[in-house]
Design a protein around this motif. Structure first.
Motif, PDB file in Angstrom:
ATOM      1  N   GLN A 144       8.376  -5.184  20.209  1.00  0.00           N
ATOM      2  CA  GLN A 144       7.584  -4.039  19.779  1.00  0.00           C
ATOM      3  C   GLN A 144       7.406  -4.053  18.263  1.00  0.00           C
ATOM      4  OE1 GLN A 144       6.341  -2.266  22.181  1.00  0.00           O
ATOM      5  NE2 GLN A 144       7.556  -3.317  23.730  1.00  0.00           N
ATOM      6  N   PRO A 145       6.449  -3.248  17.743  1.00  0.00           N
ATOM      7  CA  PRO A 145       6.328  -3.117  16.296  1.00  0.00           C
ATOM      8  C   PRO A 145       7.683  -2.737  15.691  1.00  0.00           C
ATOM      9  CG  PRO A 145       4.453  -2.074  17.354  1.00  0.00           C
ATOM     10  CD  PRO A 145       5.400  -2.490  18.460  1.00  0.00           C
ATOM     11  N   GLY A 146       8.038  -3.387  14.567  1.00  0.00           N
ATOM     12  CA  GLY A 146       9.346  -3.171  13.954  1.00  0.00           C
ATOM     13  C   GLY A 146      10.349  -4.244  14.368  1.00  0.00           C
ATOM     14  N   GLY A 147       9.956  -5.125  15.307  1.00  0.00           N
ATOM     15  CA  GLY A 147      10.838  -6.208  15.729  1.00  0.00           C
ATOM     16  C   GLY A 147      11.830  -5.814  16.806  1.00  0.00           C
ATOM     17  N   LYS A 148      11.635  -4.620  17.392  1.00  0.00           N
ATOM     18  CA  LYS A 148      12.539  -4.138  18.438  1.00  0.00           C
ATOM     19  C   LYS A 148      12.234  -4.863  19.758  1.00  0.00           C
ATOM     20  CE  LYS A 148      13.671   0.255  20.719  1.00  0.00           C
ATOM     21  NZ  LYS A 148      14.987  -0.162  21.147  1.00  0.00           N
ATOM     22  N   ILE A 149      13.295  -5.314  20.422  1.00  0.00           N
ATOM     23  CA  ILE A 149      13.107  -6.027  21.692  1.00  0.00           C
ATOM     24  C   ILE A 149      13.160  -5.045  22.854  1.00  0.00           C
ATOM     25  CG2 ILE A 149      13.961  -7.888  23.170  1.00  0.00           C
ATOM     26  CD1 ILE A 149      15.324  -9.098  20.701  1.00  0.00           C
ATOM     27  N   ALA A 150      12.103  -5.031  23.686  1.00  0.00           N
ATOM     28  CA  ALA A 150      12.089  -4.186  24.889  1.00  0.00           C
ATOM     29  C   ALA A 150      12.389  -5.081  26.088  1.00  0.00           C
ATOM     30  CB  ALA A 150      10.726  -3.519  25.041  1.00  0.00           C
ATOM     31  N   TYR A 151      13.590  -4.939  26.617  1.00  0.00           N
ATOM     32  CA  TYR A 151      14.048  -5.821  27.685  1.00  0.00           C
ATOM     33  C   TYR A 151      13.534  -5.345  29.032  1.00  0.00           C
ATOM     34  CZ  TYR A 151      17.303  -7.392  24.125  1.00  0.00           C
ATOM     35  OH  TYR A 151      17.843  -7.862  22.973  1.00  0.00           O
ATOM     36  N   GLN A 152      13.387  -6.316  29.945  1.00  0.00           N
ATOM     37  CA  GLN A 152      13.037  -5.939  31.306  1.00  0.00           C
ATOM     38  C   GLN A 152      14.271  -5.947  32.191  1.00  0.00           C
ATOM     39  OE1 GLN A 152       9.663  -8.481  32.298  1.00  0.00           O
ATOM     40  NE2 GLN A 152       8.328  -6.968  31.359  1.00  0.00           N
ATOM     41  N   ASN A 185       1.321  -6.370  10.712  1.00  0.00           N
ATOM     42  CA  ASN A 185       2.736  -6.441  10.349  1.00  0.00           C
ATOM     43  C   ASN A 185       3.546  -7.416  11.207  1.00  0.00           C
ATOM     44  OD1 ASN A 185       2.755  -4.605   8.099  1.00  0.00           O
ATOM     45  ND2 ASN A 185       2.333  -2.998   9.601  1.00  0.00           N
ATOM     46  N   LEU A 186       2.849  -8.372  11.824  1.00  0.00           N
ATOM     47  CA  LEU A 186       3.550  -9.378  12.624  1.00  0.00           C
ATOM     48  C   LEU A 186       4.538 -10.162  11.763  1.00  0.00           C
ATOM     49  CD1 LEU A 186       4.022 -11.107  15.147  1.00  0.00           C
ATOM     50  CD2 LEU A 186       2.005 -12.442  14.521  1.00  0.00           C
ATOM     51  N   ALA A 187       4.123 -10.524  10.537  1.00  0.00           N
ATOM     52  CA  ALA A 187       5.002 -11.345   9.685  1.00  0.00           C
ATOM     53  C   ALA A 187       6.324 -10.620   9.429  1.00  0.00           C
ATOM     54  CB  ALA A 187       4.297 -11.691   8.374  1.00  0.00           C
ATOM     55  N   ARG A 188       6.236  -9.321   9.132  1.00  0.00           N
ATOM     56  CA  ARG A 188       7.452  -8.531   8.862  1.00  0.00           C
ATOM     57  C   ARG A 188       8.297  -8.392  10.142  1.00  0.00           C
ATOM     58  NH1 ARG A 188       6.333  -2.466   8.654  1.00  0.00           N
ATOM     59  NH2 ARG A 188       6.384  -2.958  10.870  1.00  0.00           N
ATOM     60  N   ASP A 189       7.644  -8.017  11.234  1.00  0.00           N
ATOM     61  CA  ASP A 189       8.350  -7.841  12.504  1.00  0.00           C
ATOM     62  C   ASP A 189       9.036  -9.140  12.934  1.00  0.00           C
ATOM     63  OD1 ASP A 189       7.309  -5.338  12.404  1.00  0.00           O
ATOM     64  OD2 ASP A 189       5.912  -5.595  14.078  1.00  0.00           O
ATOM     65  N   PHE A 190       8.331 -10.227  12.678  1.00  0.00           N
ATOM     66  CA  PHE A 190       8.809 -11.541  13.062  1.00  0.00           C
ATOM     67  C   PHE A 190      10.096 -11.896  12.314  1.00  0.00           C
ATOM     68  CE2 PHE A 190       8.216 -16.171  13.583  1.00  0.00           C
ATOM     69  CZ  PHE A 190       7.936 -16.182  14.931  1.00  0.00           C
ATOM     70  N   ARG A 191      10.125 -11.557  11.005  1.00  0.00           N
ATOM     71  CA  ARG A 191      11.333 -11.813  10.209  1.00  0.00           C
ATOM     72  C   ARG A 191      12.525 -11.056  10.783  1.00  0.00           C
ATOM     73  NH1 ARG A 191       8.246 -12.050   5.614  1.00  0.00           N
ATOM     74  NH2 ARG A 191       8.300  -9.811   5.292  1.00  0.00           N
ATOM     75  N   VAL A 192      12.291  -9.781  11.094  1.00  0.00           N
ATOM     76  CA  VAL A 192      13.351  -8.946  11.671  1.00  0.00           C
ATOM     77  C   VAL A 192      13.846  -9.574  12.976  1.00  0.00           C
ATOM     78  CG1 VAL A 192      13.831  -6.682  12.706  1.00  0.00           C
ATOM     79  CG2 VAL A 192      12.425  -6.841  10.624  1.00  0.00           C
ATOM     80  N   LEU A 193      12.898  -9.981  13.807  1.00  0.00           N
ATOM     81  CA  LEU A 193      13.235 -10.527  15.119  1.00  0.00           C
ATOM     82  C   LEU A 193      14.022 -11.833  15.007  1.00  0.00           C
ATOM     83  CD1 LEU A 193      12.777 -10.486  18.243  1.00  0.00           C
ATOM     84  CD2 LEU A 193      10.841 -11.983  17.799  1.00  0.00           C
ATOM     85  N   VAL A 194      13.527 -12.756  14.180  1.00  0.00           N
ATOM     86  CA  VAL A 194      14.173 -14.064  14.068  1.00  0.00           C
ATOM     87  C   VAL A 194      15.602 -13.900  13.545  1.00  0.00           C
ATOM     88  CG1 VAL A 194      14.114 -16.276  12.822  1.00  0.00           C
ATOM     89  CG2 VAL A 194      12.028 -15.386  13.888  1.00  0.00           C
ATOM     90  N   ASN A 195      15.806 -13.002  12.568  1.00  0.00           N
ATOM     91  CA  ASN A 195      17.162 -12.744  12.065  1.00  0.00           C
ATOM     92  C   ASN A 195      18.061 -12.182  13.160  1.00  0.00           C
ATOM     93  OD1 ASN A 195      16.617 -13.654   9.513  1.00  0.00           O
ATOM     94  ND2 ASN A 195      16.024 -11.650   8.720  1.00  0.00           N
ATOM     95  N   LYS A 196      17.504 -11.270  13.948  1.00  0.00           N
ATOM     96  CA  LYS A 196      18.266 -10.646  15.042  1.00  0.00           C
ATOM     97  C   LYS A 196      18.707 -11.715  16.053  1.00  0.00           C
ATOM     98  CE  LYS A 196      16.509  -6.635  16.287  1.00  0.00           C
ATOM     99  NZ  LYS A 196      15.584  -5.682  16.960  1.00  0.00           N
ATOM    100  N   ILE A 197      17.786 -12.585  16.413  1.00  0.00           N
ATOM    101  CA  ILE A 197      18.083 -13.631  17.398  1.00  0.00           C
ATOM    102  C   ILE A 197      19.185 -14.555  16.866  1.00  0.00           C
ATOM    103  CG2 ILE A 197      17.121 -15.720  18.478  1.00  0.00           C
ATOM    104  CD1 ILE A 197      14.419 -14.172  18.650  1.00  0.00           C
ATOM    105  N   LYS A 198      19.079 -14.929  15.593  1.00  0.00           N
ATOM    106  CA  LYS A 198      20.086 -15.849  15.026  1.00  0.00           C
ATOM    107  C   LYS A 198      21.445 -15.166  14.895  1.00  0.00           C
ATOM    108  CE  LYS A 198      16.925 -19.131  13.168  1.00  0.00           C
ATOM    109  NZ  LYS A 198      16.125 -19.653  12.060  1.00  0.00           N
ATOM    110  N   ARG A 199      21.431 -13.871  14.521  1.00  0.00           N
ATOM    111  CA  ARG A 199      22.697 -13.129  14.430  1.00  0.00           C
ATOM    112  C   ARG A 199      23.431 -13.095  15.761  1.00  0.00           C
ATOM    113  NH1 ARG A 199      20.223  -9.126  11.521  1.00  0.00           N
ATOM    114  NH2 ARG A 199      20.147  -7.762  13.326  1.00  0.00           N
TER     115      ARG A 199
END
Ligand SMILES: [Zn+2]
Length: 281
Positions: free
Chosen positions: A222-230, A249-263
């Motif tokens: 979702q916008p903000g890089g939040k993951i909506a799980y099924q 804002n894909l570039a910003r959301d993407f940064r948030v997401l990629v960091n979250k995944i790696k963490r």
């Protein structure tokens, strides 16, 4: 597989990078090293291989094909902590996002939809006000291709395929593959049905149009890089396929997401290499 790589695209990337306003929301975050690939006068070397983690021998379980139709895949059958990023439609064409993917060698797969790429209709502004709708049209996807991104099929007009008969579905699928081959130089091998809606006619049309798999997803971003799980436990799982959109804002959301995944201890995988390992011929 990556015969679409061409040096000609690099010049366009450089031109766009030079024209982008400084200090936009899509600028690299502090601490990000200056992008070496975009240094004027320096030739960008061709990447040795596509970005992303590759499957180890025997890691991926085979995906069965039923009745000779392309398999419908929501996740990759692996026990390794690896997930896959896919991005749909193509409305907002932020040049900062191409730089991000190229410079950081992030593996993504793009599912391009003609009416979005060519800015016909109402753009997806769910991430904020759009700034780059139709900015580069197919040229934007050629830049992504040159950054190592496979460009796959997501129909011409984004219909609910369940409401269409076989001939109309086939027109949407084959028409899109033909257009992508003309514009990008490679013919799609993957199909993603709009809204995830499909039926047997879709699978027949996909086969008829030369596609090897129909790709769904396990979670949306979702916008903000939040993951909506099924799934109810709200955790990433090995082999998950995440769905994003080319929206503001894909570039910003993407940064948030990629960091979250790696963490969380996950790697980003090379989807095409994993699919090849899962579909032994
Ligand atoms: Zn879509």
């Amino acid at each position: 597989m990556f015969r679409g790589h061409r040096m000609i695209g690099v010049a366009c990337v450089l031109a766009l990078a030079a024209c982008a306003p400084a200090g936009t929301a899509s600028s690299p975050s502090p601490g990000t090293p200056a992008p070496t690939a975009a240094t004027p006068g320096k030739k960008t070397p061709e990447p040795a291989e596509p970005p992303g983690a590759k499957p180890r021998k025997g890691e991926v379980r085979p995906i069965p094909r039923t009745g000779g139709l392309p398999p419908v895949i929501s996740s990759i059958p692996t026990g390794r902590k690896v997930v896959f990023l896919t991005i749909d439609d193509g409305w907002e064409q932020d040049p900062g996002f191409v730089r991000q993917v190229r410079d950081q060698r992030i593996p993504i797969t793009a599912f391009a939809m003609r009416d979005a790429v060519e800015a016909r209709g109402t753009p997806d502004e769910s991430g904020g006000p759009a700034r780059y709708v139709g900015a580069g049209k197919w040229g934007y996807f050629r830049q992504l291709r040159d950054a190592g991104v496979p460009v796959e099929n997501h129909t011409l007009t984004h219909p609910n395929l369940r409401l269409l008969g076989y001939p109309a579905q086939r027109r949407e699928l084959c028409g899109s593959s033909k257009l992508i081959e003309k514009e990008i130089g490679t013919r799609p091998t993957l199909f993603r049905p709009p809204f995830g809606n499909y039926n047997t006619d879709t699978l027949r049309a996909a086969r008829s149009c030369g596609m090897s798999a129909v790709l769904l997803w396990t979670a949306t971003v979702q916008p903000g890089g939040k993951i909506a799980y099924q799934v109810p436990d709200k955790k990433l799982r090995p082999g998950d396929i995440l769905l994003l959109h080319f929206r503001p804002n894909l570039a910003r959301d993407f940064r948030v997401l990629v960091n979250k995944i790696k963490r969380r201890g996950y790697e980003l995988g090379d989807l095409q290499a994993y699919l090849a390992a899962a579909q032994p011929r």
